[in-house]
Write a protein that holds these residues in place. Sequence first.
Motif, PDB file in Angstrom:
ATOM      1  N   GLY A  44       0.779  -1.229   0.000  1.00  0.00           N
ATOM      2  CA  GLY A  44       0.000   0.000   0.000  1.00  0.00           C
ATOM      3  C   GLY A  44       0.805   1.270   0.000  1.00  0.00           C
ATOM      4  O   GLY A  44       0.383   2.290  -0.549  1.00  0.00           O
TER       5      GLY A  44
ATOM      6  N   ASP B  61     -11.575   8.034  -8.633  1.00  0.00           N
ATOM      7  CA  ASP B  61     -11.572   7.540  -7.257  1.00  0.00           C
ATOM      8  C   ASP B  61     -10.484   8.242  -6.459  1.00  0.00           C
ATOM      9  O   ASP B  61      -9.421   8.579  -6.993  1.00  0.00           O
ATOM     10  CB  ASP B  61     -11.315   6.030  -7.211  1.00  0.00           C
ATOM     11  CG  ASP B  61     -12.516   5.219  -7.681  1.00  0.00           C
ATOM     12  OD1 ASP B  61     -13.611   5.458  -7.147  1.00  0.00           O
ATOM     13  OD2 ASP B  61     -12.349   4.387  -8.583  1.00  0.00           O
TER      14      ASP B  61
ATOM     15  N   GLU C  82      -8.728   7.511  -2.648  1.00  0.00           N
ATOM     16  CA  GLU C  82      -8.710   6.578  -1.526  1.00  0.00           C
ATOM     17  C   GLU C  82      -7.479   6.811  -0.663  1.00  0.00           C
ATOM     18  O   GLU C  82      -6.404   7.153  -1.167  1.00  0.00           O
ATOM     19  CB  GLU C  82      -8.697   5.131  -2.024  1.00  0.00           C
ATOM     20  CG  GLU C  82      -9.926   4.710  -2.801  1.00  0.00           C
ATOM     21  CD  GLU C  82     -11.133   4.452  -1.922  1.00  0.00           C
ATOM     22  OE1 GLU C  82     -10.929   4.116  -0.725  1.00  0.00           O
ATOM     23  OE2 GLU C  82     -12.259   4.602  -2.407  1.00  0.00           O
TER      24      GLU C  82
ATOM     25  N   ILE D 162      -4.965   4.758   1.694  1.00  0.00           N
ATOM     26  CA  ILE D 162      -4.548   3.382   1.937  1.00  0.00           C
ATOM     27  C   ILE D 162      -3.672   3.354   3.186  1.00  0.00           C
ATOM     28  O   ILE D 162      -2.575   3.928   3.189  1.00  0.00           O
ATOM     29  CB  ILE D 162      -3.780   2.814   0.742  1.00  0.00           C
ATOM     30  CG1 ILE D 162      -4.649   2.800  -0.506  1.00  0.00           C
ATOM     31  CG2 ILE D 162      -3.285   1.405   1.032  1.00  0.00           C
ATOM     32  CD1 ILE D 162      -4.393   3.937  -1.439  1.00  0.00           C
TER      33      ILE D 162
ATOM     34  N   GLU E   2      -3.502  -2.262   2.489  1.00  0.00           N
ATOM     35  CA  GLU E   2      -4.559  -2.412   1.507  1.00  0.00           C
ATOM     36  C   GLU E   2      -4.088  -1.956   0.129  1.00  0.00           C
ATOM     37  O   GLU E   2      -3.058  -1.273  -0.002  1.00  0.00           O
ATOM     38  CB  GLU E   2      -5.798  -1.587   1.902  1.00  0.00           C
ATOM     39  CG  GLU E   2      -6.424  -1.987   3.223  1.00  0.00           C
ATOM     40  CD  GLU E   2      -7.590  -1.076   3.591  1.00  0.00           C
ATOM     41  OE1 GLU E   2      -7.876  -0.116   2.828  1.00  0.00           O
ATOM     42  OE2 GLU E   2      -8.213  -1.307   4.643  1.00  0.00           O
ATOM     43  N   THR E   3      -4.855  -2.317  -0.877  1.00  0.00           N
ATOM     44  CA  THR E   3      -4.744  -1.734  -2.216  1.00  0.00           C
ATOM     45  C   THR E   3      -6.164  -1.557  -2.751  1.00  0.00           C
ATOM     46  O   THR E   3      -7.121  -2.091  -2.195  1.00  0.00           O
ATOM     47  CB  THR E   3      -3.969  -2.633  -3.197  1.00  0.00           C
ATOM     48  OG1 THR E   3      -4.660  -3.879  -3.331  1.00  0.00           O
ATOM     49  CG2 THR E   3      -2.549  -2.873  -2.722  1.00  0.00           C
ATOM     50  N   PHE E   4      -6.289  -0.809  -3.839  1.00  0.00           N
ATOM     51  CA  PHE E   4      -7.604  -0.694  -4.457  1.00  0.00           C
ATOM     52  C   PHE E   4      -7.467  -0.694  -5.975  1.00  0.00           C
ATOM     53  O   PHE E   4      -6.428  -0.343  -6.536  1.00  0.00           O
ATOM     54  CB  PHE E   4      -8.342   0.562  -3.971  1.00  0.00           C
ATOM     55  CG  PHE E   4      -7.924   1.842  -4.650  1.00  0.00           C
ATOM     56  CD1 PHE E   4      -8.626   2.311  -5.755  1.00  0.00           C
ATOM     57  CD2 PHE E   4      -6.841   2.577  -4.196  1.00  0.00           C
ATOM     58  CE1 PHE E   4      -8.253   3.493  -6.384  1.00  0.00           C
ATOM     59  CE2 PHE E   4      -6.465   3.753  -4.809  1.00  0.00           C
ATOM     60  CZ  PHE E   4      -7.173   4.216  -5.919  1.00  0.00           C
TER      61      PHE E   4
ATOM     62  N   LYS F 235     -17.955   1.373  -6.205  1.00  0.00           N
ATOM     63  CA  LYS F 235     -16.732   1.761  -5.516  1.00  0.00           C
ATOM     64  C   LYS F 235     -15.595   0.795  -5.881  1.00  0.00           C
ATOM     65  O   LYS F 235     -15.848  -0.311  -6.353  1.00  0.00           O
ATOM     66  CB  LYS F 235     -16.957   1.749  -4.004  1.00  0.00           C
ATOM     67  CG  LYS F 235     -17.900   2.837  -3.516  1.00  0.00           C
ATOM     68  CD  LYS F 235     -17.273   4.215  -3.638  1.00  0.00           C
ATOM     69  CE  LYS F 235     -18.169   5.285  -3.019  1.00  0.00           C
ATOM     70  NZ  LYS F 235     -17.541   6.640  -3.158  1.00  0.00           N
TER      71      LYS F 235
ATOM     72  N   THR G 152     -11.369  -3.485  -3.089  1.00  0.00           N
ATOM     73  CA  THR G 152     -10.357  -3.309  -2.057  1.00  0.00           C
ATOM     74  C   THR G 152      -9.693  -4.647  -1.749  1.00  0.00           C
ATOM     75  O   THR G 152     -10.376  -5.657  -1.569  1.00  0.00           O
ATOM     76  CB  THR G 152     -10.979  -2.741  -0.766  1.00  0.00           C
ATOM     77  OG1 THR G 152     -11.574  -1.482  -1.050  1.00  0.00           O
ATOM     78  CG2 THR G 152      -9.912  -2.569   0.310  1.00  0.00           C
TER      79      THR G 152
ATOM     80  N   GLU H 237      -7.387  -6.390   1.028  1.00  0.00           N
ATOM     81  CA  GLU H 237      -6.889  -6.263   2.392  1.00  0.00           C
ATOM     82  C   GLU H 237      -5.922  -7.395   2.677  1.00  0.00           C
ATOM     83  O   GLU H 237      -6.266  -8.566   2.533  1.00  0.00           O
ATOM     84  CB  GLU H 237      -8.049  -6.288   3.384  1.00  0.00           C
ATOM     85  CG  GLU H 237      -9.098  -5.208   3.121  1.00  0.00           C
ATOM     86  CD  GLU H 237     -10.296  -5.335   4.047  1.00  0.00           C
ATOM     87  OE1 GLU H 237     -10.292  -6.261   4.894  1.00  0.00           O
ATOM     88  OE2 GLU H 237     -11.224  -4.529   3.931  1.00  0.00           O
TER      89      GLU H 237
ATOM     90  N   GLN I 186     -10.420  -9.952  -0.831  1.00  0.00           N
ATOM     91  CA  GLN I 186     -10.834  -9.006  -1.858  1.00  0.00           C
ATOM     92  C   GLN I 186     -12.316  -8.700  -1.635  1.00  0.00           C
ATOM     93  O   GLN I 186     -13.150  -9.609  -1.596  1.00  0.00           O
ATOM     94  CB  GLN I 186     -10.608  -9.617  -3.241  1.00  0.00           C
ATOM     95  CG  GLN I 186     -10.813  -8.679  -4.407  1.00  0.00           C
ATOM     96  CD  GLN I 186     -10.606  -9.417  -5.716  1.00  0.00           C
ATOM     97  OE1 GLN I 186     -11.224 -10.444  -5.964  1.00  0.00           O
ATOM     98  NE2 GLN I 186      -9.729  -8.902  -6.550  1.00  0.00           N
TER      99      GLN I 186
END
Length: 710
Positions: A154, A469, A471, A473, A494-496, A510, A513, A515, A541
């Motif tokens: 992240g 988006d 976000e 992280i 996290e990543t998105f 959205k 994500t 985790e 996920q």
Amino acid sequence: MKLSPIYLSMLCALSALQSVSAEEINETDNQNQPSNLEVIEVKGRYIEGYNAHSASGASRLDLAIVDIPQSVSVITSAQLQDFQLNDINSALDSATGINVERIETDRTYYTARGFDVTNFQIDGVGLPLTNGNNHADEDTAIYDRIEVIRGANGLMTGVGNPSATINFIRKRPTAQSNLNLRASYGSWDNKRIEADGTYIINDTFAARAVAVKQTKDSYLDRYETDKTIMYAFLEANLGDNTSLSISHSYINNDAKGNNWGALPLFYTDGSPTNYDRSTNTSADWSNWQVVKNNTVAELSHYFNNDWHLRATYSHRTTDEDTELFYVYGTPDKETELGLTGYGSEYDLDDEHDLVDVYLNGDFELFGRDHQLVVGVNYAKVSYIDTSLYDYTTGNGFPAMPDLNTWDGNTPKPTFADGLSGSDVEATQKAAYFTGRFNLFEGFHLIAGGRFNDWQVDGEAYGNDQTVEDAEFIPYVGAVYNIIPELSAYASYTETFTSQTEKDINNNILKPVTGESSEIGLKSELFDGRLITTVAYFNVIQTNLATLDPDTAELPPTEQRYYGADGIESKGFELDVAGEVYPGLNVSLGYTDFDISTSDETNQVANYTPEKLFKLGTTYEIPFLEGLTIGANMRWQDDIFRYQEPTKTVVTTQDAYAIVDLMARYEFNENIELSVNAKNITDEKYLTSLYWAQGFYGAPTNYSATLSWKL
């Protein structure tokens, strides 16, 4: 092998630089050497093996591996050379937890912990791959080592899958002038010549250059490649505390007879096909040329002993020109007929601009020393690709003969119909910070985060790609030094990934994500010569776009989705790297995990090997000075794929191991000869079941490499 004028010029320049440097050094030494100089001879052995102590790709702190609260391994230059890992696919075959999915000759996916690996960086800077996969035979000659950070990363990426980040560390000028030449010859007329040299121009300037030329045929019918690599790195020390560098790499990979898609894996009666390993679905006119250029400028400044500023700008372009031939359908077992050809012309222009600036340093608080990193990142990627077909001449979709006897001869289509493609631009603006806090004796807390503002505009093959988006992280990790040789750690990040699908209210979903949480133990044994990591991980996920069944019968543009849990994987990894005994180097990795998905067929879990074992080892024979022998092995458990939703046809690849051997003899300090044998058991195996098609890996093959150091 024909050498181009530019390549010959590079080789001559490297040789000339080395000759001049050697003469200057010898003259200076002779003039300045006192006649009564006392000579002290120190005997010992410099360890340059499989143990890398630090990795910079997990954060900007450049921490020791045992101080990073994540699973990290490094493919060192020694490993790359020992086993002739000249391309990133063969290199990553040896990396703990990484599965290389060779779906075609010139297109490859990578997975880790059940997710596609999309984050590939160069010196810690990069964006996810445009299409989630790598094209062409990318070389490792310009890289000093390859860092593999498993799990979500992240802090340094933020965007992408919670699988792994691959960080390629480029070669830079060495402390002294030198020149290394290598020439190799192998099976299927595999010819390669490589030059790598550093020249110390003066106290201010130093340069390093690498040149590679490789041509080879293949065990696959009609497939051949021609690869040219040029790399130059110029470094200037502008003062005691400031340095500036500029570099450029050029990669030209020209493939002919490459496949697009692969072999059908079952007959109309559901039984499996079993083609010769050499069988190829490419037409004799198929070709895929990929040209990559990357220019990097870097400024580094030390304000004092505690604080350091680094600014990097990178401009990367990729130009692909292809004429492809695909084969689809299901053959009849008796006649081998029933397949259809499918021609296409595909072109891609991809451009990346990346800027990264960060400041890191030490500070004191409450009587303890801590570390801090703050940085900003800007990245812009734009790509235009086009596809053309032949719907009019009759050559675009020919009926195929028996693939077992086909020689690739089919009329070349006229690519003038059905123009389609993509025109997409994506921008990322990010700010990140990391603090490593020394809370009490032996305990460090790493906490930070990354704010990503991600915008995409454009259209891809009729689908709107516009999305925006923003976000934050988070990242938190802790390392506790139990005893000097053993540490325990835990981390969460996290990543998105943006989505373009719409929900029932016509709102864009959205982001997905990822985790990632991990706990583990790390140890440094034998005075730090061996590093061991044992890790347990859990990756989830969430909010993955899932088709609303009430809209399944509507046209695609009217279908709607909802967010649901995607892939979840959990398991453990073991990674061991270093010198376990004088002269015995080992790189060992074992991964064992379970995948669960919301997909009823559980397809990802089926085609993904959930047990992977990697072992690379070399041993310097003590009673035969100069001789080193070694073995490199990778094993995976069985995989399968349901070829139809009814699950009536299943393609299976049993568990298998690929074993490579090497031997190297050093005639003196400057000349050595290496011999490599790959897949010595001649294992026949499908390279991937990522898609419903596949092809077989290479049979036993050999190469010999002569190295000359000046």
